[in-house]
Each structure stands twice: as structure tokens, then as C-alpha cells.
Design an enzyme around this catalytic site. Structure first.
Site, PDB file in Angstrom:
ATOM      1  CB  SER A   1      -0.629  -0.271   1.326  1.00  0.00           C
ATOM      2  OG  SER A   1      -1.813   0.960   0.947  1.00  0.00           O
TER       3      SER A   1
ATOM      4  CG  ASP B   1      -6.259  -2.652  -3.983  1.00  0.00           C
ATOM      5  OD1 ASP B   1      -7.229  -0.880  -3.997  1.00  0.00           O
ATOM      6  OD2 ASP B   1      -5.322  -2.570  -3.907  1.00  0.00           O
TER       7      ASP B   1
ATOM      8  CG  HIS C   1      -5.767  -1.522  -0.445  1.00  0.00           C
ATOM      9  ND1 HIS C   1      -4.789  -1.766  -1.707  1.00  0.00           N
ATOM     10  CD2 HIS C   1      -5.684  -0.927   0.718  1.00  0.00           C
ATOM     11  CE1 HIS C   1      -4.373  -0.814  -0.811  1.00  0.00           C
ATOM     12  NE2 HIS C   1      -4.502  -0.814   0.013  1.00  0.00           N
TER      13      HIS C   1
END
Ligand SMILES: *[C@@H]1O[C@H](CO)[C@@H](O)[C@H](O)[C@H]1NC(C)=O
Ligand SMILES: *[C@@H]1O[C@H](CO)[C@@H](O)[C@H](O)[C@H]1NC(C)=O
Ligand SMILES: *[C@@H]1O[C@H](CO)[C@@H](O)[C@H](O)[C@H]1NC(C)=O
Length: 401
Positions: free
Chosen positions: A189, A341, A371
Site C-alpha cells: 500500500s 481495490d 486491498h
């Protein structure tokens, strides 16, 4: 009593509302994903109310909540785990105990958390790093870089660079028995974004060029130019990471200004004269056909803001803004994207651009995952997809040591 009844009534309505939000059909373990999604939305709502009441900022609420996940460094029969500092920046080190004939590979792992929260101390990251060190017989270095809202861009990036440069010194590598030809940088991320920026910066620096063997980016965010790509549309309401949450929180890393996040939400934030940057992130050009579906490309609208924000043009914020001759220099890369995501297309576009530039890339797209999956590989809510991604990540490293 009446207050309690009212609160109970309100909670039921909220729960009913959140349960009503559809979860994509082919997502794995839909009820767990729904639970994660509901809890995140309730947390965001509470944080927003607290911020509105002047109690604390949204990101501080998330920070306090996630801090409960922190664990102490615990050594075991195979690993010595210690918290220390590199260049005054906290790091957790995982050092294999077994005597080794050879020098060991090393992985620098940059944690996620949208630049405003997260720590190497979190159970989920400790789990990944411990497993990496143990399975690969590798040294793992996990930095806790400064985060917003206390420290804005480029503090996080600078700290990562400081830690890596400290670690790359001959005497330090020697101290930990690390092979200088086998150094990897990984992150998920926002940590994947930092991995992208850090690797680009090191490759541009003659003193550090070619010192990184490979980079691994797990569902990274890589640009803030166009926030209306197909994945941003399809997963606008999550699951887990909604477009609003992602943009609001990410923008806290860039500015204290209140206007910019609003403009980014409208996708009307880029300044006059920045149109030539669109070619680096043009999804209509770079996304594989399969992901374009029936979406129509719409250029972001320029020049709606009076103030100027140089961060929007900075490739250290948006690694996708690097041009092809910069990308060409990058090392072997492994990108993991998840279907469900909003950041999916950032990763997919980077894969295309790196391949076009001739960089060797391995890409895995996880069709039924969300995600943040690797942050849900441990209790209390564990997703199979999280464990599978961690396994893919470590196996890839193993094959490319
Ligand atoms: C230590 O390594 C051995 C051999 O690889 C393994 O069987 C054992 O489970 C490891 N111990 C821990 C605590 O991970
Ligand atoms: C984006 O890509 C499409 C398709 O390749 C092209 O027609 C369009 O002109 C591009 N727009 C920009 C701003 O680069
Ligand atoms: C790519 O970007 C670098 C750094 O901004 C610049 O020096 C170089 O001239 C650019 N190359 C091309 C082909 O645009």
C-alpha cells in the site's frame, strides 16, 4: 435509558445501511470482507464525528485504534528480533540465529498505513517479517518512518532513505552478515508507494545505483493525478478502502489545506499546464483491455484551484510520473495487485509502463482479494487471501534470491 434506546436504534439503522452496501460477487470469504468493510466504515464515521467535534483528527483516531495491534519484539528458537535505531529512526531487525557459511540476503520492509498510521510493531507486519526472515534465512529490516499529520511529505520518504543508506554501509552489512548483492526492498500500500519512490531515487543516485537487487510492491498507490480511473469508479465505496477514505487520508500526508482534498475528490485538482503529465498515467492507453470494460476516458479537469501545490507534480509522491528513461534503470520488480481495490489500476499501469521500458517484471493479480489483504492474515479476522499473498511474496523472494 432513552439515550441508550436512541443509540441502539441509530446503531441498528447504520448497521442495516452498511449491510445493505453490496459486496462484489466473486470476493473470497464475503462475510468476513463485509465485516471488515462495516467496521472500517463505522470507524471512519466515528473518526469524522470526533474530528468535527474538535476532539481529534481522523488519522489520530485510526492511529490510536491500530496501536492496540502493536507487539513487542519477541525472539524465538530461529530468530533474534530486536528494536533499535538506524540514523535515529526506529527499526525492528529480524536476525537468523543459525550459523551460516554464506552471507545472507536482506529485505527492507516498508509497512503500509496510508502515510498516517501503521507500524512495524503491528502483529500483521511482525508476522510477515518474521516469516520472511525465517523461511528465507534472511535479515529483515523494518523501519518506522515518520507519519502524518505530525510530519508531512517528504518526511516518510526521507526516513526510509536514511534507514536504507545507513544499512547499505559496508560496515553495517558486514556486522549483520549481509550479502551486498542480495538486497531487496518491499512494501504494501503506502509502503509500496514508498518502495517505488525510494528505488527510483536510489537508482538516480550514482552512489547507490544498482545496489538494490529487486523491489516488491504489494497493492501500491502510485499516483494522485487521476482519481477517476476504472478501479476508482468500480470500488468507489470499498470494500474496505473507499475512494473518500483513501483520498482524505492520503492528502493529509501532502498538505494541511482543506481545499485540495475536495478538489481531488472531484478530480479537478491538477494545475493549468500539467496536461503533459497525463501521458504517464493515461489508463485508456496503459490498462489491459480486460480492465477497461465499458469505461470512457475522461481527462482530469485543469486549473480549478487558485493555490499551487508542487507536490501534485512530484514523482516522489507519484512514482508513475517518472519518464521512460528513468524507469528503464529500475531493477527486477514484483507487483501484486488485487481486483477489489481502488488502487488496482495504479499497480496495473506501473506494470505496463515498466514492461514497456524493458524492466523485468513479475505480476500477480489476485482476482478475489481486497486491498489490505495481508493485514488480515492474522487474528482476529483472518482472510485466506491474505495468507496466500504472503506466501506468494515470500516464494517469489525465494526464487529470486
Ligand atoms: C524454526 O525452524 C525450524 C526449521 O526450519 C522449524 O521447523 C520451526 O518451526 C521454526 N520455529 C519457529 C518458532 O518458527
Ligand atoms: C489517452 O489515451 C488515449 C488512447 O490511447 C488517447 O486517445 C488520448 O489522447 C490520451 N489522452 C492523453 C491526455 O494523453
Ligand atoms: C526524464 O526525467 C529526467 C529527470 O526529470 C530528465 O533529466 C530527463 O531529461 C527526462 N528524459 C526524457 C527523455 O524526457
Amino acid at each position: 435509558m432513552r439515550n441508550k434506546t436512541l443509540l441502539f436504534g441509530l446503531s441498528c439503522i447504520l448497521l442495516a445501511y452498511y449491510t445493505y452496501i453490496p459486496i462484489p460477487e466473486n470476493v473470497e470469504e464475503p462475510w468476513k470482507v463485509r465485516l471488515i468493510d462495516i467496521l472500517t466504515k463505522i470507524t471512519m464515521l466515528t473518526a469524522t464525528v470526533f474530528e468535527y467535534m474538535g476532539l481529534m483528527k481522523i488519522e489520530d483516531f485510526f492511529f490510536i485504534l491500530l496501536r492496540t495491534q502493536n507487539i513487542e519484539p519477541i525472539s524465538d528458537e530461529n530468530l533474534t528480533v530486536i528494536d533499535t535505531e538506524f540514523n535515529n529512526i526506529p527499526v525492528r531487525l529480524y536476525l537468523p540465529k543459525r550459523k551460516s557459511e554464506r552471507q545472507r540476503p536482506a529485505v527492507i520492509y516498508i509497512h503500509g498505513g496510508a502515510f498516517v498510521t501503521g507500524s512495524f510493531k503491528m502483529l500483521s507486519y511482525d508476522f510477515v517479517n518474521r516469516m520472511t526472515a525465517s523461511r528465507l534465512d534472511a535479515v529483515v529490516v523494518a523501519p518506522d518512518y515518520r507519519i502524518a499529520s505530525q510530519d508531512l511529505f517528504p518526511a516518510a520518504l526521507e526516513d526510509c532513505i536514511f534507514v536504507i543508506k545507513f544499512f547499505l554501509q559496508d560496515k553495517v552489512l558486514e556486522k549483520y552478515g549481509v550479502d551486498p548483492a542480495h538486497i531487496f526492498i518491499s512494501g504494501d500500500s503506502s509502503g509500496g508507494s514508498l518502495t517505488g519512490s525510494v528505488t527510483q531515487l536510489l537508482q538516480d543516485d550514482p552512489e547507490y545505483r544498482n545496489k538494490i537487487k529487486a523491489q516488491v510492491m504489494i497493492y501500491p498507490n502510485l499516483q494522485v493525478i487521476d482519481t477517476w480511473m476504472p478501479s476508482y469508479r468500480e470500488y468507489e465505496n470499498g470494500p474496505f478502502l473507499s475512494r473518500e477514505l483513501a483520498i482524505k487520508v492520503f492528502l493529509r500526508y501532502l498538505t494541511e489545506d482543506e481545499e485540495l482534498p475536495k478538489a481531488v475528490l472531484r478530480n479537478e485538482h491538477m494545475p493549468e499546464g500539467s496536461r503533459d503529465l497525463f501521458k504517464f498515467v493515461n489508463w485508456s492507453h496503459f490498462l489491459p483491455e480486460k480492465y477497461k470494460k465499458n469505461h470512457v476516458y475522461r481527462e482530469p479537469i485543469l486549473g480549478k484551484l487558485d493555490a499551487s501545490y508542487p507536490v501534485l507534480l512530484d514523482s516522489r509522491v507519484s512514482p508513475l510520473l517518472a519518464n521512460d528513461s528513468q524507469l528503464q534503470r529500475l531493477p527486477l520488480t514484483y507487483v501484486i495487485t488485487c481486483e477489489h481495490d481502488i488502487l488496482r489500476d495504479d499497480g496495473l499501469i506501473y506494470v505496463t509502463r515498466l514492461r514497456n521500458a524493458g524492466v523485468p517484471v513479475t505480476h500477480d493479480h489476485i482476482e478475489n482479494a481486497i486491498h489490505g489483504a495481508i493485514s488480515f492474515a492474522t487474528a482476529p479476522i483472518s482472510l485466506h487471501s491474505g495468507s496466500r499473498i504472503i506466501d506468494k511474496y515470500i516464494s517469489w523472494l525465494q526464487e529470486n534470491l
